[in-house]
Design an enzyme around this catalytic site. Structure first.
Site, PDB file in Angstrom:
ATOM      1  N   ALA A   1       0.867  -1.168   0.000  1.00  0.00           N
ATOM      2  CA  ALA A   1       0.000   0.000   0.000  1.00  0.00           C
ATOM      3  C   ALA A   1       0.911   1.227   0.000  1.00  0.00           C
ATOM      4  O   ALA A   1       2.064   1.153   0.433  1.00  0.00           O
ATOM      5  CB  ALA A   1      -0.890  -0.018   1.232  1.00  0.00           C
TER       6      ALA A   1
ATOM      7  N   GLU B   1      -1.106  -8.988  -0.838  1.00  0.00           N
ATOM      8  CA  GLU B   1      -2.541  -9.237  -0.585  1.00  0.00           C
ATOM      9  C   GLU B   1      -3.345  -9.223  -1.884  1.00  0.00           C
ATOM     10  O   GLU B   1      -4.262 -10.021  -2.067  1.00  0.00           O
ATOM     11  CB  GLU B   1      -3.086  -8.203   0.412  1.00  0.00           C
TER      12      GLU B   1
HETATM   13  C1  HXC Z   1       5.067   4.291  -1.344  1.00  0.00           C
HETATM   14  C2  HXC Z   1       6.934   3.277  -2.217  1.00  0.00           C
HETATM   15  C3  HXC Z   1       6.564   2.039  -1.654  1.00  0.00           C
HETATM   16  C4  HXC Z   1       5.335   1.990  -0.897  1.00  0.00           C
HETATM   17  C5  HXC Z   1       8.420   1.769  -2.717  1.00  0.00           C
HETATM   18  N1  HXC Z   1       8.092   3.061  -2.861  1.00  0.00           N
HETATM   19  N2  HXC Z   1       7.502   1.116  -1.974  1.00  0.00           N
HETATM   20  N3  HXC Z   1       6.205   4.386  -2.056  1.00  0.00           N
HETATM   21  N4  HXC Z   1       4.641   3.147  -0.760  1.00  0.00           N
HETATM   22  N5  HXC Z   1       4.879   0.877  -0.356  1.00  0.00           N
HETATM   23  C6  HXC Z   1       8.833   4.091  -3.598  1.00  0.00           C
HETATM   24  C7  HXC Z   1      10.096   4.513  -2.850  1.00  0.00           C
HETATM   25  O1  HXC Z   1       9.764   5.483  -1.863  1.00  0.00           O
HETATM   26  C8  HXC Z   1      10.918   5.111  -3.981  1.00  0.00           C
HETATM   27  O2  HXC Z   1      10.431   6.405  -4.271  1.00  0.00           O
HETATM   28  C9  HXC Z   1      10.567   4.212  -5.162  1.00  0.00           C
HETATM   29  O3  HXC Z   1       9.333   3.571  -4.826  1.00  0.00           O
HETATM   30  C10 HXC Z   1      11.601   3.120  -5.378  1.00  0.00           C
HETATM   31  O4  HXC Z   1      11.804   2.432  -4.154  1.00  0.00           O
HETATM   32  P1  HXC Z   1      13.241   2.202  -3.487  1.00  0.00           P
HETATM   33  O5  HXC Z   1      13.009   1.996  -2.036  1.00  0.00           O
HETATM   34  O6  HXC Z   1      14.173   3.313  -3.883  1.00  0.00           O
HETATM   35  O7  HXC Z   1      13.679   0.868  -4.226  1.00  0.00           O
HETATM   36  P2  HXC Z   1      14.639  -0.280  -3.672  1.00  0.00           P
HETATM   37  O8  HXC Z   1      15.814   0.308  -2.955  1.00  0.00           O
HETATM   38  O9  HXC Z   1      14.876  -1.192  -4.829  1.00  0.00           O
HETATM   39  O10 HXC Z   1      13.782  -1.032  -2.576  1.00  0.00           O
HETATM   40  C11 HXC Z   1      12.635  -1.750  -2.941  1.00  0.00           C
HETATM   41  C12 HXC Z   1      11.778  -2.117  -1.684  1.00  0.00           C
HETATM   42  C13 HXC Z   1      11.510  -0.841  -0.874  1.00  0.00           C
HETATM   43  C14 HXC Z   1      12.563  -3.141  -0.847  1.00  0.00           C
HETATM   44  C15 HXC Z   1      10.498  -2.761  -2.185  1.00  0.00           C
HETATM   45  O11 HXC Z   1      10.989   0.155  -1.756  1.00  0.00           O
HETATM   46  C16 HXC Z   1      10.537  -1.035   0.239  1.00  0.00           C
HETATM   47  O12 HXC Z   1      10.877  -1.602   1.271  1.00  0.00           O
HETATM   48  N6  HXC Z   1       9.283  -0.552   0.043  1.00  0.00           N
HETATM   49  C17 HXC Z   1       8.277  -0.593   1.072  1.00  0.00           C
HETATM   50  C18 HXC Z   1       7.719  -1.991   1.201  1.00  0.00           C
HETATM   51  C19 HXC Z   1       6.647  -2.061   2.284  1.00  0.00           C
HETATM   52  O13 HXC Z   1       6.916  -1.755   3.441  1.00  0.00           O
HETATM   53  N7  HXC Z   1       5.434  -2.448   1.897  1.00  0.00           N
HETATM   54  C20 HXC Z   1       4.326  -2.608   2.824  1.00  0.00           C
HETATM   55  C21 HXC Z   1       3.604  -1.309   2.896  1.00  0.00           C
HETATM   56  S1  HXC Z   1       2.324  -1.370   4.128  1.00  0.00           S
HETATM   57  P3  HXC Z   1      11.455   7.635  -4.483  1.00  0.00           P
HETATM   58  O14 HXC Z   1      10.521   8.818  -4.676  1.00  0.00           O
HETATM   59  O15 HXC Z   1      12.301   7.696  -3.260  1.00  0.00           O
HETATM   60  O16 HXC Z   1      12.206   7.255  -5.725  1.00  0.00           O
HETATM   61  C22 HXC Z   1       1.053  -2.160   3.409  1.00  0.00           C
HETATM   62  C23 HXC Z   1      -0.203  -2.265   4.238  1.00  0.00           C
HETATM   63  C24 HXC Z   1      -1.310  -2.945   3.467  1.00  0.00           C
HETATM   64  O17 HXC Z   1       1.149  -2.616   2.320  1.00  0.00           O
HETATM   65  C25 HXC Z   1      -2.628  -2.569   4.071  1.00  0.00           C
HETATM   66  C26 HXC Z   1      -3.796  -3.118   3.270  1.00  0.00           C
HETATM   67  C27 HXC Z   1      -3.974  -2.543   1.902  1.00  0.00           C
END
Ligand code: HXC
Length: 257
Positions: A65, A111
């Site tokens: 998300a 999900e």
């Molecule tokens: C918003 C996101 C994002 C997310 C990545 N980005 N995931 N933005 N929400 N979930 C954005 C980053 O901020 C970044 O933007 C760009 O995408 C590229 O990501 P990087 O982090 O630079 O890439 P990388 O180093 O390759 O790392 C990839 C990654 C990491 C390991 C997937 O991005 C990450 O950990 N993302 C978050 C994953 C996460 O926590 N997901 C769960 C979310 S909570 P910029 O502008 O900096 O380039 C959730 C709750 C669900 O899902 C609830 C029900 C719907």
């Protein structure tokens, strides 16, 4: 047919939805969920569509998300808007749904894949629920789907630790169907979708409902639904066609009526 956050097209009776926020690794915001759900419902109603396929791009199916959007939420904004309730509509889709996963399928992205009936993934795809690292937890069915797929102990381990799950591990635990080389994911997903699109459409939906009942209902209730659906299949022309084709030693031609 494209919308703000998804691309949409049809190919060989397959309705395809591609998540399209590549700069944010296809992070799912509210607008995107609404668009996905609306499009799935539209495909579900379209006669010529037999199967629905959801995909991302090479780098990500969806990395969760949208964290930026979530940072603005309060308990009351969540309670009043109930933004995750719309996901339940995906569970009501009657046609077969397939997720084709390349790259990351994390949090809400995982999900979304788990809401689909079948999951095809690249052998280097990464699944997981990292929510605990953000001080939250899965909220769109993750705890339920994963537990039903791998059992309580393993699900707790994965969701508590929040560690990435390789495609091989996901396959091992029965969470996904198949893994293939990254460049073959789309091809394999389409191949599977084509195979399904040649099956009797009414049987496909009656089977989906009966298998769902195996997860949601008691054995006795589930068997009742299965039996009823078996009987209902006999109301279709395709039942007639399937059995006649067998007798006539030719392939059946199913029409979905
Ligand atoms: C918003 C996101 C994002 C997310 C990545 N980005 N995931 N933005 N929400 N979930 C954005 C980053 O901020 C970044 O933007 C760009 O995408 C590229 O990501 P990087 O982090 O630079 O890439 P990388 O180093 O390759 O790392 C990839 C990654 C990491 C390991 C997937 O991005 C990450 O950990 N993302 C978050 C994953 C996460 O926590 N997901 C769960 C979310 S909570 P910029 O502008 O900096 O380039 C959730 C709750 C669900 O899902 C609830 C029900 C719907």
């Amino acid at each position: 047919m494209n919308k703000e956050h998804i691309n949409v097209w049809e190919e060989d009776r397959i309705g395809i939805i591609q998540l399209n926020r590549p700069k944010a690794l296809n992070a799912i915001n509210r607008k995107m969920v609404d668009e996905i759900v609306d499009q799935m419902q539209a495909f579900d109603q379209e006669d010529q569509i037999r199967v629905i396929l959801i995909k991302g791009d090479n780098r990500a199916f969806a990395a969760g998300a949208d964290i930026e959007e979530m940072m603005e939420e309060t308990p009351l904004s969540l309670e009043l808007l109930d933004p995750f309730a719309v996901w339940d509509k995906i569970s009501l889709i009657k046609k077969p749904t397939i997720a084709a996963v390349n790259g990351f399928a994390l949090g809400g992205g995982f999900e979304l894949a788990l809401h689909c009936d079948l999951i095809i993934a690249a052998e280097d795809a990464t699944f997981g629920f990292p929510e605990i690292k953000l001080g939250v937890m899965p909220g769109a069915g993750g705890t339920q789907f994963l537990t039903k797929a791998m059992g309580r102990r393993k699900a707790l381990e994965w969701i508590w630790l929040g560690e990435p799950m390789s495609a091989r591990e996901a396959l091992h635990y029965g969470v996904i169907n198949r893994i293939v080389a990254p460049e073959l994911v789309d091809e394999e997903a389409i191949r599977l979708a084509r195979q399904l699109s040649n099956q009797a459409p009414i049987s496909l939906r009656l089977i989906k409902e009966a298998v769902q009942a195996a997860e949601d209902q008691s054995l006795l209730e589930g068997k009742k639904i299965e039996r009823k659906n078996f009987y209902v299949a006999f109301a279709s022309e395709d039942q007639n066609e399937g059995m006649r084709a067998f007798k006539e030693k030719r392939p059946p031609h199913f029409k979905g009526v």
